[in-house]
Structure formats: structure tokens, C-alpha cells
Design a protein around this motif. Structure first.
Motif, mmCIF file in Angstrom:
data_model
loop_
_atom_site.group_PDB
_atom_site.id
_atom_site.type_symbol
_atom_site.label_atom_id
_atom_site.label_comp_id
_atom_site.label_asym_id
_atom_site.label_seq_id
_atom_site.Cartn_x
_atom_site.Cartn_y
_atom_site.Cartn_z
ATOM 1 N N THR A 167 0.859 -1.192 0.000
ATOM 2 C CA THR A 167 0.000 0.000 0.000
ATOM 3 C C THR A 167 0.896 1.243 0.000
ATOM 4 O O THR A 167 0.933 1.999 0.973
ATOM 5 N N THR A 199 -9.004 0.165 3.459
ATOM 6 C CA THR A 199 -7.621 -0.189 3.169
ATOM 7 C C THR A 199 -6.832 -0.472 4.443
ATOM 8 O O THR A 199 -6.700 0.399 5.308
ATOM 9 N N GLU A 202 -6.293 1.033 -1.704
ATOM 10 C CA GLU A 202 -5.218 0.109 -2.062
ATOM 11 C C GLU A 202 -5.505 -1.238 -1.387
ATOM 12 O O GLU A 202 -4.894 -1.592 -0.389
#
Length: 235
Positions: free
Chosen positions: A49, A182, A107
Motif C-alpha cells: 500500500t 484499506t 489500495e
């Protein structure tokens, strides 16, 4: 013509060397420290990420988080902080709406999930599921029974792997959030601090009755040292 060709070849050589250098694994990584009145937590941030990682490191280096509150706590679920409006907030004030003026694209990665101690980005209800530029939460959670896991999976956007389900049952977490928010880091030392904070008295809006401030710092540490000291295996 020959001169032009030599320039093109030289440029290609430089690009290839630069790309190879960029892909070379680093021997160091960031170790995040979050200090509170209830103890200290150490975290790592995930390479999977990169935008979330870079943003968190930037804000921590700028001392953005120092003095902010964990403004929302729910036992066996999570503790949330990072709202800039929480600095010097008046008692009873509603918090959670502050930001830094930008969002970070989602992400999602199948290897990253909401196990206990996961660091994840908060967000509003935007359809792209883009993350807040500053607010985050740490997963509390408790070990899930088979029935608990089944109920949560019925609400999940993404089904965890068999190995991840075992972690949820043995350690705890919030599988119904997978694929919706995320995950970009993990607490590798100080999980008990999350438990202590999550258990504090709070008002009807889940804000702790007593302010819980944070101090956040990052430093680059050799991966071998992190593995040895905290028994953490990098992904």
C-alpha cells in the motif's frame, strides 16, 4: 545518426539501471511508534500500500498526529484517531469530520486483512472507497467463534482465505471490513494497549470520557533488527 543512436542507448542504459535500483529490496523499513497514556505500540507499514505508507510517514514526520486524540473507541472492534479537529477539542464536542483536504485512492490487497492490530484508513461513504488523508483506526477484536465468523462473512465484501479465517478465530479481528477499507500496517508490539484504550469509559458517541492523546514517530530500522526484536516476518 550514430551520435543519436549512442544517446538513445545511453538513455536506455540509465533507465534500466535506475529501474533495477528502484526494485532492489531495502534492508531497512519504517518502524512506527505510537505513544499513549495507556502504553506504547510499535507498527510496520506495508509495501503493498505505497500511497498510504508514504502519506502516513509524511504526516508522522511533520508531527501532524502529535496531540491528536483517539476520538472513537468501540471495545472488541476498533479505536479511531487522526482527526485534526480533535486537537484541544472541547469536552463533548462531536469529532470525526476533520481532514487534510485530500483523499488517498483505495489500495486493497488480498494478503492484508483486518486481523487484530491491523492499521487501516478511515473513510466516508464515497463510492470509490478512497481513504481519509489522515484518519485511521486500529482493529481491536476478539477471537471469533465459527458462528461469529459466519455472521461477519455474510456482510463481507471479500472472503478471507482459510489461513486468514484461522487468524480471525485464534486472534480476532473484523473480517466484515475486508475489501471495504484499506489495511496498510500492523501493530507488532503492544496489542494490549489497544485493549486498554478500547475498554475506557465513553459517551453515547463513543468518544472517551477522558481524552486519549497520541504521539506518533517513525524511524528507519534494519529489517533484521525488527524481525529479531519483535518476531515479525516481513511480507
Amino acid at each position: 545518426m550514430k551520435k543519436t543512436l549512442r544517446k538513445l542507448l545511453l538513455g536506455l542504459c540509465v533507465l534500466t539501471t535506475t529501474a533495477s535500483y528502484a526494485q532492489k529490496p531495502s534492508k531497512k523499513d519504517y518502524l512506527v511508534t505510537i505513544k499513549t497514556d495507556y502504553g506504547t505500540m510499535r507498527l510496520v507499514l506495508f509495501d503493498q500500500t505505497p500511497q498510504h505508507k508514504a502519506n502516513f510517514v509524511k504526516l508522522a514526520r511533520e508531527k501532524f498526529y502529535d496531540g491528536l486524540l483517539f476520538h472513537r473507541i468501540i471495545e472488541d472492534f476498533m479505536i479511531q484517531g487522526g482527526d485534526p479537529n480533535s486537537r484541544n477539542a472541547q469536552p463533548g464536542a462531536m469529532l470525526g469530520g476533520g481532514d487534510v483536504g485530500y483523499k488517498i485512492p483505495a489500495e486493497f490487497h488480498p494478503a492484508l486483512f483486518h486481523r487484530k492490530g491491523a492499521l487501516a484508513a478511515a473513510r466516508d461513504n464515497n463510492p470509490e472507497k478512497a481513504s481519509s488523508g489522515c484518519q485511521f483506526y486500529l482493529v481491536d477484536g476478539r477471537p471469533l467463534t465459527g458462528a461469529d465468523l459466519t455472521r461477519q462473512l455474510a456482510r463481507a465484501t471479500r472472503k478471507p482465505t482459510e489461513a486468514q479465517q484461522q487468524v480471525y478465530q485464534n486472534l480476532g479481528g473484523s473480517p466484515h471490513l475486508d475489501g471495504a477499507y484499506t489495511v496498510f500496517g500492523q501493530v507488532i508490539d503492544g496489542l494490549e494497549v489497544i485493549d486498554k484504550i478500547a475498554a475506557q469509559p465513553k459517551d453515547p458517541r463513543d468518544r472517551p470520557e477522558k481524552d486519549i492523546t497520541m504521539q506518533v514517530s517513525v524511524e528507519q530500522v534494519r529489517k533484521k533488527k525488527i524481525t529479531k526484536k519483535y518476531n515479525y516476518a516481513f511480507l
